[in-house]
Scaffold this active site. Sequence first.
Site, PDB file in Angstrom:
ATOM      1  N   GLY A   1     163.128 -91.576-144.408  1.00 21.20           N
ATOM      2  CA  GLY A   1     163.983 -91.679-143.220  1.00 21.20           C
ATOM      3  C   GLY A   1     164.484 -93.093-143.043  1.00 21.20           C
ATOM      4  O   GLY A   1     164.703 -93.567-141.922  1.00 21.20           O
TER       5      GLY A   1
ATOM      6  N   ALA B   1     167.224 -94.594-143.373  1.00 20.60           N
ATOM      7  CA  ALA B   1     168.501 -94.884-142.720  1.00 20.60           C
ATOM      8  C   ALA B   1     168.498 -94.507-141.243  1.00 20.60           C
ATOM      9  O   ALA B   1     169.509 -94.654-140.558  1.00 20.60           O
ATOM     10  CB  ALA B   1     169.634 -94.143-143.438  1.00 20.60           C
TER      11      ALA B   1
ATOM     12  N   GLY C   1     163.704 -96.552-139.083  1.00 20.05           N
ATOM     13  CA  GLY C   1     163.835 -97.231-140.380  1.00 20.05           C
ATOM     14  C   GLY C   1     164.541 -98.578-140.235  1.00 20.05           C
ATOM     15  O   GLY C   1     164.094 -99.583-140.800  1.00 20.05           O
TER      16      GLY C   1
ATOM     17  N   ARG D   1     163.802 -81.706-133.239  1.00 22.38           N
ATOM     18  CA  ARG D   1     164.034 -80.417-132.569  1.00 22.38           C
ATOM     19  C   ARG D   1     165.462 -80.403-132.025  1.00 22.38           C
ATOM     20  O   ARG D   1     165.909 -81.351-131.400  1.00 22.38           O
ATOM     21  CB  ARG D   1     163.059 -80.256-131.401  1.00 22.38           C
ATOM     22  CG  ARG D   1     163.065 -78.845-130.818  1.00 22.38           C
ATOM     23  CD  ARG D   1     162.452 -78.849-129.452  1.00 22.38           C
ATOM     24  NE  ARG D   1     161.012 -79.036-129.494  1.00 22.38           N
ATOM     25  CZ  ARG D   1     160.126 -78.055-129.326  1.00 22.38           C
ATOM     26  NH1 ARG D   1     160.528 -76.833-129.130  1.00 22.38           N
ATOM     27  NH2 ARG D   1     158.845 -78.303-129.333  1.00 22.38           N
TER      28      ARG D   1
ATOM     29  N   ASN E   1     159.808 -78.740-140.675  1.00 29.31           N
ATOM     30  CA  ASN E   1     159.086 -79.937-141.110  1.00 29.31           C
ATOM     31  C   ASN E   1     158.162 -79.660-142.282  1.00 29.31           C
ATOM     32  O   ASN E   1     157.934 -80.521-143.121  1.00 29.31           O
ATOM     33  CB  ASN E   1     158.346 -80.569-139.930  1.00 29.31           C
ATOM     34  CG  ASN E   1     159.297 -81.434-139.132  1.00 29.31           C
ATOM     35  OD1 ASN E   1     159.792 -82.418-139.650  1.00 29.31           O
ATOM     36  ND2 ASN E   1     159.609 -81.036-137.921  1.00 29.31           N
TER      37      ASN E   1
ATOM     38  N   GLY F   1     156.874 -89.310-138.339  1.00 28.64           N
ATOM     39  CA  GLY F   1     157.792 -88.212-137.980  1.00 28.64           C
ATOM     40  C   GLY F   1     157.076 -87.094-137.250  1.00 28.64           C
ATOM     41  O   GLY F   1     155.993 -86.653-137.668  1.00 28.64           O
TER      42      GLY F   1
ATOM     43  N   ASP G   1     151.223 -94.945-128.576  1.00 31.51           N
ATOM     44  CA  ASP G   1     150.584 -94.508-127.331  1.00 31.51           C
ATOM     45  C   ASP G   1     149.524 -95.531-126.895  1.00 31.51           C
ATOM     46  O   ASP G   1     149.401 -95.855-125.715  1.00 31.51           O
ATOM     47  CB  ASP G   1     149.937 -93.131-127.549  1.00 31.51           C
ATOM     48  CG  ASP G   1     150.913 -92.164-128.200  1.00 31.51           C
ATOM     49  OD1 ASP G   1     151.912 -91.827-127.567  1.00 31.51           O
ATOM     50  OD2 ASP G   1     150.689 -91.790-129.368  1.00 31.51           O
TER      51      ASP G   1
ATOM     52  N   HIS H   1     149.569 -86.644-130.738  1.00 30.60           N
ATOM     53  CA  HIS H   1     150.701 -87.465-130.284  1.00 30.60           C
ATOM     54  C   HIS H   1     151.701 -86.537-129.607  1.00 30.60           C
ATOM     55  O   HIS H   1     152.688 -86.090-130.200  1.00 30.60           O
ATOM     56  CB  HIS H   1     151.365 -88.211-131.447  1.00 30.60           C
ATOM     57  CG  HIS H   1     152.641 -88.889-130.993  1.00 30.60           C
ATOM     58  ND1 HIS H   1     152.642 -89.962-130.137  1.00 30.60           N
ATOM     59  CD2 HIS H   1     153.937 -88.616-131.238  1.00 30.60           C
ATOM     60  CE1 HIS H   1     153.889 -90.324-129.879  1.00 30.60           C
ATOM     61  NE2 HIS H   1     154.695 -89.515-130.534  1.00 30.60           N
TER      62      HIS H   1
END
Length: 329
Positions: free
Chosen positions: A12, A14, A18, A93, A106, A131, A160, A188
């Site tokens: 990820g 880009a 990232g 989502r 995923n 992710g 968190d 998470h």
Amino acid sequence: MTRTPVNVTVTGAAGQIGYALLFRIASGHLLGADVPVRLRLLEIPQAVKAAEGTAMELDDCAFPLLSGIDIFDDAAKAFEGTNVALLVGARPRTKGMERGDLLEANGGIFKPQGEAINAGAADDVKVLVVGNPANTNALIAQSHAPDVPAERFTAMTRLDHNRALAQLSKKAGVSVSDIKKMTIWGNHSATQYPDIFHAEINGKNAAETVNDQNWLENDFIPTVAKRGAAIIEARGASSAASAASAAIDHVHTWVNGTAEGTWTSMAVVSDGSYGVPEGLISSFPVTTKDGKWEIVQGLEIDDFSRARIDASVNELAEERDAVRKLGLI
Ligand SMILES: NC(=O)C1=CN([C@@H]2O[C@H](COP(=O)(O)OP(=O)(O)OC[C@H]3O[C@@H](n4cnc5c(N)ncnc54)[C@H](O)[C@@H]3O)[C@@H](O)[C@H]2O)C=CC1
Ligand SMILES: O=C([O-])CC(=O)C(=O)O
């Protein structure tokens, strides 16, 4: 410079996290100011050009520790020889998508990435999944990497943890560095449990120092647990720089160790500690040393904390059952 560069794969690359993450890795914040790194970026084909643009900017920073950048749209190649894998790219989502659809989409990302890590990563590979849904994505990847020790797969709850430190420091009027032994338990997600009953402020119990149950229940816990949604509401986009900063903290602490007299929060594979079913990737208080983590043992858990830990762990068990039903683990 004589050290061999450490291979760091970022998926990820880009995306918005990232973009905030790569420059800090390349400038030495991930592993240390004397550790050269080689970046291996993974993107989907449509985003490779954007990743190339980021790589041009990385070149333009002339970071002395950055010994090279390779860009891939093939997981098998991106994870070849990788020592540290940051799994950031995920399927967000979208409108009308059910939880099951999200887990399935995923699964299509984290199953092949787990297989690629199993096939090609370095023997000492450490994996951090950012992710979302991070804990269950980590479980999917880990279950497709049978030759990699399960404890090398972790998911991020450091954001968190940092959010909890910030909220408590404001309430108590102290610096975040005055606070030790903060804990995030569970998933998470909004069910996570930020626990200050074992935390200390300048060596004194944090819950007793604050002595405000109403704040704890109706302000602190929901503010930390729902902070991601509050950022989206305010910024119009999800947390990016703070998430990248937490990913840096997570790996830096894992590699370089926790300080004496404190711990951190990481989602790691459960060994059954604190009644969390074995095999779930759940957040715990952990100490780290010599590149290994250990769950802090022997903490007393009262009924208030027990109910909240159980609620979050039950959600993790439901996610595990859902991905098992889909044949993803
Ligand atoms: N654990 C945590 O504390 C946090 C987790 N997150 C999560 O991190 C993830 C990334 O967030 P952002 O960077 O803001 O999203 P983004 O949408 O800006 O970037 C995601 C990138 O991943 C790429 N991607 C998608 N599928 C891929 C695949 N199979 N292989 C490689 N790359 C792929 C996309 O092309 C995109 O460039 C999201 O799932 C988000 O919910 C965000 C904040 C905190
Ligand atoms: O909710 C999101 O997509 C972002 C997230 O995980 C967070 O900020 O904690």
